[in-house]
Design a protein around this motif. Structure first.
Motif, PDB file in Angstrom:
ATOM      1  N   GLY A  45     -20.949  -9.911  27.954  1.00 24.51           N
ATOM      2  CA  GLY A  45     -20.976  -8.477  27.675  1.00 24.51           C
ATOM      3  C   GLY A  45     -22.073  -8.022  26.729  1.00 24.51           C
ATOM      4  N   ILE A  46     -23.146  -8.794  26.630  1.00 25.62           N
ATOM      5  CA  ILE A  46     -24.281  -8.367  25.802  1.00 25.62           C
ATOM      6  C   ILE A  46     -25.289  -7.623  26.676  1.00 25.62           C
ATOM      7  N   GLY A  47     -25.588  -6.390  26.287  1.00 26.97           N
ATOM      8  CA  GLY A  47     -26.486  -5.571  27.092  1.00 26.97           C
ATOM      9  C   GLY A  47     -27.906  -5.507  26.556  1.00 26.97           C
ATOM     10  N   GLU A  48     -28.064  -5.777  25.251  1.00 25.96           N
ATOM     11  CA  GLU A  48     -29.407  -5.732  24.649  1.00 25.96           C
ATOM     12  C   GLU A  48     -29.652  -6.998  23.861  1.00 25.96           C
ATOM     13  N   LEU A  49     -30.792  -7.628  24.122  1.00 29.02           N
ATOM     14  CA  LEU A  49     -31.127  -8.794  23.309  1.00 29.02           C
ATOM     15  C   LEU A  49     -32.578  -8.736  22.878  1.00 29.02           C
ATOM     16  N   HIS A  50     -32.936  -9.648  21.978  1.00 34.79           N
ATOM     17  CA  HIS A  50     -34.218  -9.559  21.288  1.00 34.79           C
ATOM     18  C   HIS A  50     -34.977 -10.878  21.366  1.00 34.79           C
ATOM     19  N   ALA A  81     -39.432 -10.032  10.917  1.00 39.17           N
ATOM     20  CA  ALA A  81     -39.023  -9.021   9.936  1.00 39.17           C
ATOM     21  C   ALA A  81     -38.638  -7.703  10.611  1.00 39.17           C
ATOM     22  N   THR A  82     -39.340  -7.360  11.671  1.00 37.04           N
ATOM     23  CA  THR A  82     -39.067  -6.093  12.362  1.00 37.04           C
ATOM     24  C   THR A  82     -37.665  -6.090  12.972  1.00 37.04           C
ATOM     25  N   VAL A  83     -37.311  -7.184  13.638  1.00 34.72           N
ATOM     26  CA  VAL A  83     -35.992  -7.207  14.271  1.00 34.72           C
ATOM     27  C   VAL A  83     -34.891  -7.359  13.215  1.00 34.72           C
ATOM     28  N   TYR A  84     -35.144  -8.130  12.156  1.00 36.46           N
ATOM     29  CA  TYR A  84     -34.140  -8.269  11.096  1.00 36.46           C
ATOM     30  C   TYR A  84     -33.844  -6.915  10.446  1.00 36.46           C
ATOM     31  N   LYS A  85     -34.897  -6.148  10.229  1.00 35.16           N
ATOM     32  CA  LYS A  85     -34.720  -4.809   9.640  1.00 35.16           C
ATOM     33  C   LYS A  85     -33.803  -3.971  10.543  1.00 35.16           C
TER      34      LYS A  85
END
Ligand SMILES: C[S@@+](CC[C@H](N)C(=O)[O-])C[C@H]1O[C@@H](n2cnc3c(N)ncnc32)[C@H](O)[C@@H]1O
Ligand SMILES: C[S@@+](CC[C@H](N)C(=O)[O-])C[C@H]1O[C@@H](n2cnc3c(N)ncnc32)[C@H](O)[C@@H]1O
Lengths: 192, 192
Positions: A45-50, A81-85
């Motif tokens: 059920g995960i729709g968005e990942l990085h 850093a961008t995704v962690y933020k």
């Protein structure tokens, strides 16, 4: 026109979506691993990942993803850093999966909280940038000679522990998406 | 001479081996999947596994198996009936993993009994020959759009449920191998 069966299937999928659960791939490079991870994300059920990558673009194998790419959104970044933020702004706990000593057993974690799971590259493992800023490092126990599991295997083991805990708490029995977004997404996917 | 560290590692691995747990690969064809499965087997303490193939020989990727091939024995067969006969003679329950409807949830199975897990091919899934003679078909729940998980992912999810149950029962805390075989294997692996 979309068939009633197809509509029901898409609706069923969105009804089970877990918007506060996601995966971050830290320079995972092999297309078959990326694809297997996207496929596992779809099933829980995960729709968005990085994905964070030093490369300009990343590739998946259509076959290996079994069509999951069509139903999930993969965000690509060049800096951890961008995704962690972004994840911190969403109040997610950041869990880094690592096969090193000194990590918490992955079954002793509460995955019913908003959670982002970070997994590492095939050769290099987790980057310094990913370790920096993590709330917790977690490990899957191993009893043999190899030093680590395949990255898509490790990701799935942790995601299905999350699924088990969330199921037990009824989180797959009621809508988790914001209702407005649910209806909008249903409309967009059913009538593209 | 083998280093004391290496000797301890091999001994530790054999002390955790689960001789009454195994995997049968039903025409799994892709080297990276076969290799990831062997690697997962090593981590949960499986020393012997089985592959049925219509082909003359099968290939694994050394890299993807992360060295696990060195510590596990893969038996190759051309007929499912041959391996089923062998497993039945060892009083193993035969569980077939399938993404079809009507299977038992994989978490509702007792894996502390002698168990052989059968998994199917990437495209064709489980063969008629494998279904025929199975004690139970089992499924991993899925909440998304894809019809199945990657085969190495599905195998690992079930094996780690077995590991969880067996750990809870203390089966990783005491020697499961026959003591004579344990000492002989330790000697052979440590002084090849
Ligand atoms: C093949 S492993 C990386 C191995 C790498 N040589 C290292 O030293 O980390 C790829 C990724 O899978 C995940 N992984 C593999 N085995 C794991 C385990 N036992 N526990 C937690 N995560 C694991 C981690 O995220 C890891 O970075
Ligand atoms: C990619 S699947 C095969 C898909 C194939 N098209 C079919 O219809 O079966 C490969 C194997 O992984 C295992 N598998 C995949 N998803 C599963 C699930 N949700 N539950 C149980 N086993 C699964 C099964 O053993 C299956 O034969």
């Amino acid at each position: 026109m979309i068939s009633p069966d197809r509509f029901r299937k898409i609706r069923h999928m969105l009804l089970h979506r877990q918007p506060d659960l996601t995966v971050v791939m830290d320079n995972v490079n092999k297309a078959h691993n990326l694809s297997a991870i996207i496929r596992s994300c779809d099933t829980v059920g995960i729709g968005e990942l990085h994905a964070v990558s030093y490369r300009k673009s990343i590739y998946t194998e259509q076959d290996a993803a079994a069509g999951a790419s069509k139903w999930t959104t993969l965000h690509l970044y060049h800096e951890m850093a961008t995704v962690y933020k972004k994840l911190s702004d969403q109040n997610m706990q950041i869990l880094v999966a690592s096969s090193s000593a000194g990590c918490m057993d992955f079954r002793n974690i509460d995955y019913t909280m908003p959670t982002a799971l970070v997994v590492g590259a095939e050769w290099d493992g987790i980057s310094e940038a990913a370790l920096h800023g993590a709330d917790q490092t977690i490990a899957i126990p191993m009893f043999g000679m190899v030093e680590s599991l395949n990255v898509s295997v490790a990701t799935a083991l942790i995601l299905f522990e999350a699924q088990r805990q969330r199921s037990a708490k009824g989180m797959y029995d009621s809508l988790q998406m914001e209702p407005g977004l649910f209806h909008q997404t249903l409309f967009e996917l059913a009538y593209p």
